[in-house]
Write a protein that holds these residues in place. Sequence first.
Motif: not given
Length: 728
Positions: A321-323, A325, A331, A727
Amino acid sequence: MENDKLLAGDTLHSNEPEMQFMIDSAVPASDDPDMPSLTFRVVVLGTVFTCALAFTNAYYWFRSNPIALGIPVVQLLSLPAGWALAQVLPRRQFRTFGKQWSMNPGAFSIKEHVLISVFANASTSTVYALELIVVRKFWIGTPLAFGAGVLMSLTSQLIGYSFSGLFHRILVEPSAMAWPSTLVDVSLFRTLQALMTDKHGLAREMRQRQRLFWIALAGSFAWYFVPGWFFPTLTMLPLLCFAAPNNVVAQQLGDGYNGLGMLAVTLDWSTISSSYTGSPLATPWFAACNLFAGFAIFMWVITPIAYYANAWDARSLPIYTSNLFAANGSVYDIEAVLRDGRLDPELYEEYGPVRMSTQFLIMYGLCFMGITCLLSHVALNHGKDLWRTLQAAVAELCSGRSYGRSGAERESIAYEHSAYARVPGVWYAGLFVATLAMGLGACQGFGLLPWWGFLLAIAVAALLTVPVGLIEAVSNFQYGLGVITELIAAFIWPGEPTFNAAFKMFGYITMRQTLQLTRDQKLGHYMRVPPRHVFAAQVAGTIAAALVQLGVAAWLMHSVPNICTDAGAPFTCRKARLFYATTTIWGVLGPQRQFAGRYATLYWLFLAGAALPVPVWLLRRRFPRSMWRLVSLPVVLTLPGYFPNMPTHNAAMFTLCCFVFNHILLHRRPAWWRRYNFVLTAALDAGLAVSGIIGYFALQHVRVNWWGTQDHCPLSSRALDQRVVPGT
């Protein structure tokens, strides 16, 4: 100077006979110097297509589901338009400034066709300055005046012409600099142009090429509606997810979007020939081998080992994932640590530091390693020759003289092309001075960068153009260096997101624009279009596209209610919001916080990257006929740098297609390959482009709900040791 020997000792050209075969299969063997080139028809159609594409691409850039009209649209539509003008325009002769010209010099020529495409190519993507303009207007600082946008856009888009002129002898003239993707365009132009000739006079081979082209184009056009809208599962068939629908590990390994893409198959040409990789039929097989080796090592070996061994507490986050945290696995909310657009230390201390997924960290590490590896590789293999060639190029630009050429070069297209007047060095120098002045004015007048920061960014672009260009010219892949410019700016100006974005624009985007211009110059080189005509078309198209896109942006931002918010849908500015998030993270948090503590070891990869090419270089010198001649570490490190934005399942299918066409068929059926390979990929790409555009307008509101549209890997985005739902 022996330009053709520039890379003779490099792994990238140990496959030179095959590369030359690819060039000979596509490039015309003869030239007609009297063929019309830069004509009234080119100016009219080039302006029309440039403005139309610039308007459309800028308009849809603001929408939640953006679309980009590419150059295949221009290539297909400009041919009948040029033919029509050749039928209706008057043939009267005019005299202007002592030169005689006509609106209609005769039949629409292939050189005019090429120039129209070069003219419009500047409008196929939006100017990078647009993102900074939107962010400044809605989220950070004070809005920029329209004049600032004009100066920024023209500087970042045009200053690259100066570099492309300076490095022309290195990146364009040598036959070793193949730029394989241009060979697809050459084949498309030649196939389409043959339609305008007498069909009865066509050779049997050309008729067969045309037949294949139209059959493949129609098939590609019709098929894309299936995976594109009605059966998207065909875009990714995740075999591991099908086999283990309730297993998190299997879905993490098998999903091509949120996982590692193992055993994931695609039947969608837009995935195989994506914007990340380009067409596998236009990529040399040795380059694909290097690319896939890097992908397999870092994506299928190192990433799962690090993740499941729980390095950096990785299992508490998703694998791909490019998120960013927070400490609890949610997130990261960048707004929670900002006050008036700047970092608040107390809020940051309360909220906590940034955490990144394993694969995201590996991507950053490879970016750090890649830049020093690239510079070390180029210095070892090409340092002396590059320095001598660059000295000659500078002397030629300053004096206007054309220096002697080697025997090898006299046999190349460069020598044939020398029948046309070269672009004078004073043109490049004048453009450089003008754009440099505009850039300094924009930075000083509107607070984008300190003057010395702007000059540093331009120096970074100039330094990196040749190393990155050498790799792209033979492998079809451009090494992404955006992270490096963001890193430099974040160290120099911590807490200044505008400085960070502006430095990236002038440092990285200038280099990327330079290589795009160089690619178009190589296309003109292959098609024997006079260099001065290519230069004029490029400059005019770039200026027209920038002004139109800025005008569209100003119109939309002042006329659409609630633009760039959810309430303004569909004008939600999705790309601008993503740019705002990344700019804020780099400009506000900076590497001091982003790579502090547990992630600080990544900085050692700068040193590792510099040392990595040395043993390969020594082995190649010791065993010049061994497999080491085929190893190119900069190419190996290229593909993993596109992650985690790039889907992971297209790398294997890309390599498989390249193996079938550019290895098996190239060696076992060379006659078939020479006739049809580039025609086939041009047809598939063109059919896909037309289908995507028509489908976007005709089917964007159509919703189909069945098994073939469902997510078959719902567990892949979960963390293995789940703490909170990603998310949230």
